[in-house]
Design a protein around this motif. Structure first.
Motif, PDB file in Angstrom:
ATOM      1  N   VAL A   1       0.901  -1.080  -0.219  1.00  0.00           N
ATOM      2  CA  VAL A   1      -0.091  -0.001  -0.399  1.00  0.00           C
ATOM      3  C   VAL A   1       0.821   1.055  -0.030  1.00  0.00           C
ATOM      4  CG1 VAL A   1      -1.093   1.247   1.468  1.00  0.00           C
ATOM      5  CG2 VAL A   1      -1.954  -0.895   1.164  1.00  0.00           C
ATOM      6  N   GLN A   2       1.810   1.390   0.893  1.00  0.00           N
ATOM      7  CA  GLN A   2       2.628   2.762   1.063  1.00  0.00           C
ATOM      8  C   GLN A   2       3.464   2.562  -0.302  1.00  0.00           C
ATOM      9  OE1 GLN A   2       5.392   2.504   4.143  1.00  0.00           O
ATOM     10  NE2 GLN A   2       6.904   4.269   3.199  1.00  0.00           N
ATOM     11  N   LEU A   3       4.217   1.435  -1.231  1.00  0.00           N
ATOM     12  CA  LEU A   3       4.288   1.314  -1.940  1.00  0.00           C
ATOM     13  C   LEU A   3       4.087   2.748  -3.101  1.00  0.00           C
ATOM     14  CD1 LEU A   3       7.049  -1.009  -2.760  1.00  0.00           C
ATOM     15  CD2 LEU A   3       7.400   0.888  -1.875  1.00  0.00           C
ATOM     16  N   ALA A   4       2.745   1.566  -3.397  1.00  0.00           N
ATOM     17  CA  ALA A   4       1.171   2.314  -4.129  1.00  0.00           C
ATOM     18  C   ALA A   4       0.786   4.051  -3.809  1.00  0.00           C
ATOM     19  CB  ALA A   4      -0.147   1.169  -3.871  1.00  0.00           C
ATOM     20  N   LEU A   5       1.296   3.980  -2.915  1.00  0.00           N
ATOM     21  CA  LEU A   5       1.121   5.432  -1.858  1.00  0.00           C
ATOM     22  C   LEU A   5       2.230   6.942  -2.577  1.00  0.00           C
ATOM     23  CD1 LEU A   5      -0.722   7.357  -0.241  1.00  0.00           C
ATOM     24  CD2 LEU A   5       0.205   6.937   1.356  1.00  0.00           C
TER      25      LEU A   5
END
Length: 366
Positions: A284-288
């Motif tokens: 999720v953080q990498l997508a963010l």
């Protein structure tokens, strides 16, 4: 201000590591001992535990399963009741975190004996507290870490492999959670030598695990204590601990752990280990952050390790917009460390990242 708490005073890794315990107790005149343990952990370690000095008074205490305030207070009461001089925590991360909290508040010595390689709890001066139902409550940072840390690789090699896999994910988060923070600090005047060491340790975590995780898991399944497996194990326990040890708040947790904390509120994720929920949080953080290449690389690795990459794999059966908003709202509440990231981290931003991850994992599986 950064306060570095480097790690345990003594660290021993060997199939004979536990043999250091009697000498340590005798040298420090520690005779009143509280041994906090899980039953399975004690059974795993028992064949390797030496006889303690004859004048030792040992109080065996079964861990109740959760590092909660009630459990910490129970152990503190026993420490005072039996005039304990040293707490030995034997088991997984929650056992060790409980031992850390109780020994800190009662000002007694601390020995940690991990039987799993699922996180850096053995090394760190941090305890994560949970409610009795498994919801994350908070974390606390202490002035010191363990007086003695004993790691017997044979015991950990014979532990369930899913804990090592969870530890791999939790340790990869050391890099991906701190990357943007350190880059942002490097552009200012605050990127001092301690932060540079912390970031280098985070890079080392990433490099070792991306290179060797698959082989280490294979070796563990085969019961083979190889150099590559031991390197991964020590990266999870020791190298990961030095990231937060040197970097303080900048090297601990940001986006991935904020998502993890949010997930603990949902009953669907209760069967999952800490590191398994963190794995999803990294994605999720990498997508963010719109780090598309890293996102795809980790999804492929996580698929091979059987780590969750989307909401269905976390255990959610009904994937709705409302559910995603709930997770996003909890992940981005004002108390979360996701806001250390130098980019938009509000509910809508996290919602968009979760949706993007759902799209990418669906596309990669087609």
């Amino acid at each position: 201000m950064i306060i570095s708490r480097i790690g345990p005073q003594q660290y021993v890794v060997s199939s004979e590591a536990y043999d250091q315990l009697p000498k340590y107790l005798s040298n420090n005149q520690l005779t009143r001992i509280l041994l906090l343990h899980g039953q399975r952990s004690l059974n795993a370690a028992k064949p390797y535990l030496p006889e303690l000095p004859k004048d030792s008074h040992i109080y065996n205490v079964d861990f109740n399963g959760e590092c909660s305030i009630n459990e910490i207070n129970r152990i503190r009461t026993l420490i005072k009741q039996y005039d304990i001089q040293v707490v030995i925590g034997l088991g997984g991360g929650k056992v060790l975190d409980t031992a850390k909290s109780a020994s800190h508040y009662e000002r007694v010595q601390l020995v940690l004996i991990p039987t799993l390689a699922s996180n850096c709890a053995p090394w760190s001066s941090v305890s994560v507290h949970y409610k009795e139902n498994g919801e994350r409550l908070d974390h606390e940072v202490y002035d010191t870490a363990a007086n003695l840390l004993l790691v017997n690789p044979v015991v950990i090699l014979n532990s369930p492999v899913n804990y090592l896999i969870a530890g791999i994910a939790d340790t990869l988060a050391k890099y991906y959670e701190s990357e943007l923070v350190f880059q942002h600090l490097a552009e200012s005047d605050h990127f001092d030598s301690t932060l540079q060491i912390s970031f280098q340790m985070a890079v080392d975590c990433r490099d070792v695990l991306l290179k060797s995780s698959i082989a280490a898991v294979k070796d563990m399944k085969a019961g083979q204590l190889t150099t590559e497996w031991l390197n991964v194990t020590e990266t999870i326990i020791a190298t990961a601990g030095t990231v937060g040890g040197w970097g303080d708040q900048y090297g601990r947790a940001t986006g991935a752990h904020s998502v993890h904390d949010a997930l603990t509120l949902f009953k669907e994720t209760q069967p999952l280990l800490h590191g398994e929920k963190v794995a999803y949080g990294i994605l999720v953080q990498l997508a963010l952050e719109a780090h598309a290449d890293d996102l795809r690389r980790l999804i492929q690795l996580f698929k091979k390790l059987n780590l969750p990459t989307n909401l269905k794999e976390l255990g959610f059966q009904q994937i709705t917009t409302s559910l995603i908003h709930q997770i996003a709202a909890e992940s981005s509440s004002p108390d979360k460390t996701i806001h250390l990231l130098p980019l938009a981290t509000d509910e809508q931003a996290v919602f968009n990242a979760i949706q993007k991850l759902e799209h990418v994992t669906h596309k990669l599986s087609v």
